[in-house]
Scaffold this motif. Structure first.
Motif, PDB file in Angstrom:
ATOM      1  N   LYS A  83       0.790  -1.097  -0.029  1.00  0.00           N
ATOM      2  CA  LYS A  83      -0.424  -0.130   0.741  1.00  0.00           C
ATOM      3  C   LYS A  83       0.718   1.515  -0.088  1.00  0.00           C
ATOM      4  O   LYS A  83       0.301   3.061  -0.639  1.00  0.00           O
ATOM      5  CB  LYS A  83      -0.806  -0.258   1.100  1.00  0.00           C
ATOM      6  CG  LYS A  83      -1.945  -1.255   1.469  1.00  0.00           C
ATOM      7  CD  LYS A  83      -3.278  -1.286   2.454  1.00  0.00           C
ATOM      8  CE  LYS A  83      -3.982  -2.373   2.463  1.00  0.00           C
ATOM      9  NZ  LYS A  83      -4.953  -1.810   3.421  1.00  0.00           N
ATOM     10  N   ASP A 426      -3.127   6.418   2.143  1.00  0.00           N
ATOM     11  CA  ASP A 426      -3.511   4.991   1.241  1.00  0.00           C
ATOM     12  C   ASP A 426      -5.463   5.248   0.700  1.00  0.00           C
ATOM     13  O   ASP A 426      -5.524   5.214   0.510  1.00  0.00           O
ATOM     14  CB  ASP A 426      -3.558   3.923   2.662  1.00  0.00           C
ATOM     15  CG  ASP A 426      -3.855   2.776   1.533  1.00  0.00           C
ATOM     16  OD1 ASP A 426      -3.945   2.476   0.431  1.00  0.00           O
ATOM     17  OD2 ASP A 426      -5.141   2.346   2.089  1.00  0.00           O
ATOM     18  N   ARG A 429      -5.790   7.608  -1.913  1.00  0.00           N
ATOM     19  CA  ARG A 429      -5.289   6.551  -3.150  1.00  0.00           C
ATOM     20  C   ARG A 429      -6.806   6.353  -3.600  1.00  0.00           C
ATOM     21  O   ARG A 429      -7.203   6.117  -4.733  1.00  0.00           O
ATOM     22  CB  ARG A 429      -4.285   6.267  -2.744  1.00  0.00           C
ATOM     23  CG  ARG A 429      -4.202   5.179  -4.293  1.00  0.00           C
ATOM     24  CD  ARG A 429      -2.976   4.489  -3.693  1.00  0.00           C
ATOM     25  NE  ARG A 429      -2.798   3.200  -2.801  1.00  0.00           N
ATOM     26  CZ  ARG A 429      -3.566   1.878  -2.533  1.00  0.00           C
ATOM     27  NH1 ARG A 429      -4.377   1.891  -4.053  1.00  0.00           N
ATOM     28  NH2 ARG A 429      -3.992   1.072  -1.586  1.00  0.00           N
ATOM     29  N   ARG A 430      -7.070   5.490  -2.522  1.00  0.00           N
ATOM     30  CA  ARG A 430      -8.510   4.569  -2.841  1.00  0.00           C
ATOM     31  C   ARG A 430      -9.692   5.829  -3.356  1.00  0.00           C
ATOM     32  O   ARG A 430     -10.200   5.270  -4.066  1.00  0.00           O
ATOM     33  CB  ARG A 430      -8.410   3.662  -1.866  1.00  0.00           C
ATOM     34  CG  ARG A 430      -7.769   2.121  -0.717  1.00  0.00           C
ATOM     35  CD  ARG A 430      -7.710   1.986  -0.099  1.00  0.00           C
ATOM     36  NE  ARG A 430      -7.692   2.434   1.283  1.00  0.00           N
ATOM     37  CZ  ARG A 430      -8.823   2.721   2.178  1.00  0.00           C
ATOM     38  NH1 ARG A 430      -9.695   2.670   1.373  1.00  0.00           N
ATOM     39  NH2 ARG A 430      -8.587   3.384   2.957  1.00  0.00           N
ATOM     40  N   THR A 431      -9.530   6.672  -3.276  1.00  0.00           N
ATOM     41  CA  THR A 431     -10.344   8.029  -3.227  1.00  0.00           C
ATOM     42  C   THR A 431     -10.350   8.258  -4.838  1.00  0.00           C
ATOM     43  O   THR A 431     -11.525   8.197  -5.312  1.00  0.00           O
ATOM     44  CB  THR A 431     -10.761   8.561  -2.266  1.00  0.00           C
ATOM     45  OG1 THR A 431     -10.658   8.208  -1.215  1.00  0.00           O
ATOM     46  CG2 THR A 431     -12.200   9.218  -2.450  1.00  0.00           C
TER      47      THR A 431
END
Length: 541
Positions: A83, A426, A429-431
């Motif tokens: 990640k 993290d 980034r996922r959003t």
């Protein structure tokens, strides 16, 4: 809680090697990471397979039972599973481009900036390389963050000029997370005071000022003003003062300067040189000390570990008001911060050009800036006198600094801030993650612009320069030819006519430049050098 994969090369993370600041900081960080993993494997990565066993050896030097796993920078899928990857210097271009080929949203990348003056091109490239808002360049001080921002803004201006369009790239986060200290390592400092002093030949009534670090005029801290300040404080207080410099010279000129300089500038102060690479000698130096002095004047410095170590050891600290020092030492609480002056932005273009054209080295660039940087000599002498004269003040400030080191800067707290950052990146980034890649370009900034945030004041054409009482041109000539001022820092061709003018009356540097007929930049640099030598006073509006 996320644990990033950690970059490793033998040079940036080598246990048992010479105690360079970045290696000390990186090994300390690794200690915190091993403790934070609580038995889980520590993941390292790098360019070479054969570095894997060395990474494991570094981990096992901290905890013999610790486990490690090794990945290559090219193993993007395996790194994505972590990640976040974390590099222990600011040069993370390889990680950025390796990730780009698989998609910039696959994982986050963080890096930490220690010394950045020789990484300005790397910083400038952040504008045009595929670094993203879920990445971060961690700055160890507020001053460093301002410097990084200045470099990025200069590169953006270049891009606008070059391409004739508004440039608004995606940029990494620039969080400020300080370096830390394992305070338990310094908890026992002072416990062997009497034997340490006996071994060093120091009497019970001597007040010991300690400096720890590289003995380097060009790349660490020039000692001249420290010598002068201690000399003034010894005479004012009437106490017996000893200076212990614990380190190692980088060059033969450094060895001569640090060996002979104290007798020239501080004849009433006893001087001891202690080998900073000898653990026993270094331990004795800490145990014997009453106060700590570090007057950094160098753009290679970004944070400064030794004042923080001194705080952890319970010593009051006298430090220059420079870069990260001002983030750690609270003036009047843990010690004293001494104001600094260096040329204002714009006056270092000749240094930047010479460095870019490779006519001067990294050390000569940093010395070119440091030679014209000085601390307030009167404030320094007053602070030293106050601490030397008062054991109660030393104890009170030392205890305050020790508590601050324990509650704010212990690596257990600092590593937790890294983990918080990695979790936030993290989540972002996922959003927001996507596969965009930014264009490339280049740039460089002269030192007094890039590091304008370091000094307290900037020396400019409006600065008024005057001779200090008792200043003699013969003393300037002697010091200008001494090893303390190498590489032509004190240019007689400029200093001599400036001296002649200000012997008559104080004047602005603009007026001096007009009268002498030399460029203002030369006059500003000469005034900075003369202030560092202790011959002039600079009144900065």
């Amino acid at each position: 809680m996320i644990h990033a994969a950690l970059s490793f090369t033998p040079d940036t993370l080598r246990p048992g090697g010479r105690a360079l600041g970045r290696r000390v900081a990186n090994m300390a960080f690794l200690r915190a990471a091993v403790a934070g993993h609580a038995g889980r494997p520590v993941v390292g990565y790098g360019y070479e397979d054969h570095h894997g066993p060395e990474f494991l050896a570094a981990i096992r030097s901290i905890d013999a039972e610790a486990q490690a796993r090794w990945l290559l920078t090219s193993q993007v899928e395996e790194l994505a599973a972590q990640k976040v990857v974390h590099r222990l210097d600011p040069a993370f271009q390889a990680e950025i481009w390796a990730r780009a080929w698989a998609g910039v949203g696959r994982y986050s990348i963080t890096a930490v900036a220690h010394t950045v003056f020789n990484h300005l091109q790397d910083l400038a490239r952040l504008v045009r390389e595929p670094v993203m808002p879920w990445d971060a360049l961690i700055c160890t001080s507020q001053a460093l963050r301002a410097s990084v921002t200045a470099v990025i803004e200069a590169e953006l201006e270049y891009a606008r000029w070059r391409y004739g369009a508004k440039v608004a790239p995606r940029l990494p986060q620039l969080p400020v997370i300080p370096l830390g200290v394992h305070t338990s390592d310094f908890a026992a400092v002072g416990g062997q005071r009497e034997p340490a002093r006996a071994a060093l030949g120091i009497g019970p009534d001597e007040v010991v000022a300690l400096f720890v670090g590289r003995l380097s005029l060009m790349s660490k801290a020039h000692p001249g003003q420290m010598y002068r300040g201690l000399q003034a404080a010894a005479r004012t207080s009437g106490r017996s003062v000893t200076l212990v410099e614990c380190g190692w010279p980088k060059t033969g000129n450094d060895e001569e300067a640090f060996r002979t300089g104290p007798a020239l500038l501080a004849p009433d102060v006893r001087h001891l040189l202690v080998d900073g690479n000898d653990p026993l000698a270094r331990s004795r130096a800490w145990d014997a000390a009453d106060l700590f002095v570090s007057l950094s004047d160098n753009i290679q410095e970004t944070f400064g570990l030794t004042p923080l170590e001194a705080m952890a050891a319970g010593l009051p600290v006298i430090a220059s008001d420079w870069d990260g020092y001002r983030d750690t030492v609270r003036d009047g609480v843990d010690g004293f911060l001494i104001p600094t002056r260096s040329p204002a932005p714009g006056f270092g273009k000749h240094l930047a050009f010479a460095h870019q054209s490779r006519t001067i080295t990294d050390d000569m660039l940093s010395w070119g800036a440091a030679a014209a940087t000085s601390v307030d000599p009167d404030r320094l002498a007053a602070a030293l006198s106050e601490l030397i004269a008062s054991p109660d003040l030393r104890r009170r400030m030392g205890a305050s600094g020790q508590e601050r080191a324990r509650t704010v800067f212990d690596w257990a707290h600092v590593y937790a801030r890294y983990q918080e950052l990695w979790g936030e990146l993290d989540a972002r980034r996922r959003t927001e993650g996507h596969d965009a890649i930014a264009p490339r370009s280049g740039g460089q900034v002269e030192p007094f612009t890039a590091f304008a945030s370091y000094p307290t004041h900037g020396i400019s054409g409006e600065t008024v320069v005057s001779l200090r009482p008792g200043a003699a041109f013969a003393a300037y000539q002697q010091l200008a030819g001494h090893a303390l001022f190498p590489a032509g820092a004190a240019a007689v061709a400029t200093a001599a006519p400036l001296w002649t003018l200000i012997e008559r009356e104080p004047m602005t540097l603009n007026a001096a430049a007009d009268a002498i007929g030399q460029p203002l930049g030369r006059i500003v640099m000469a005034a900075g050098v003369l202030a560092k030598m202790g011959f002039v006073t600079l009144d900065i509006p």
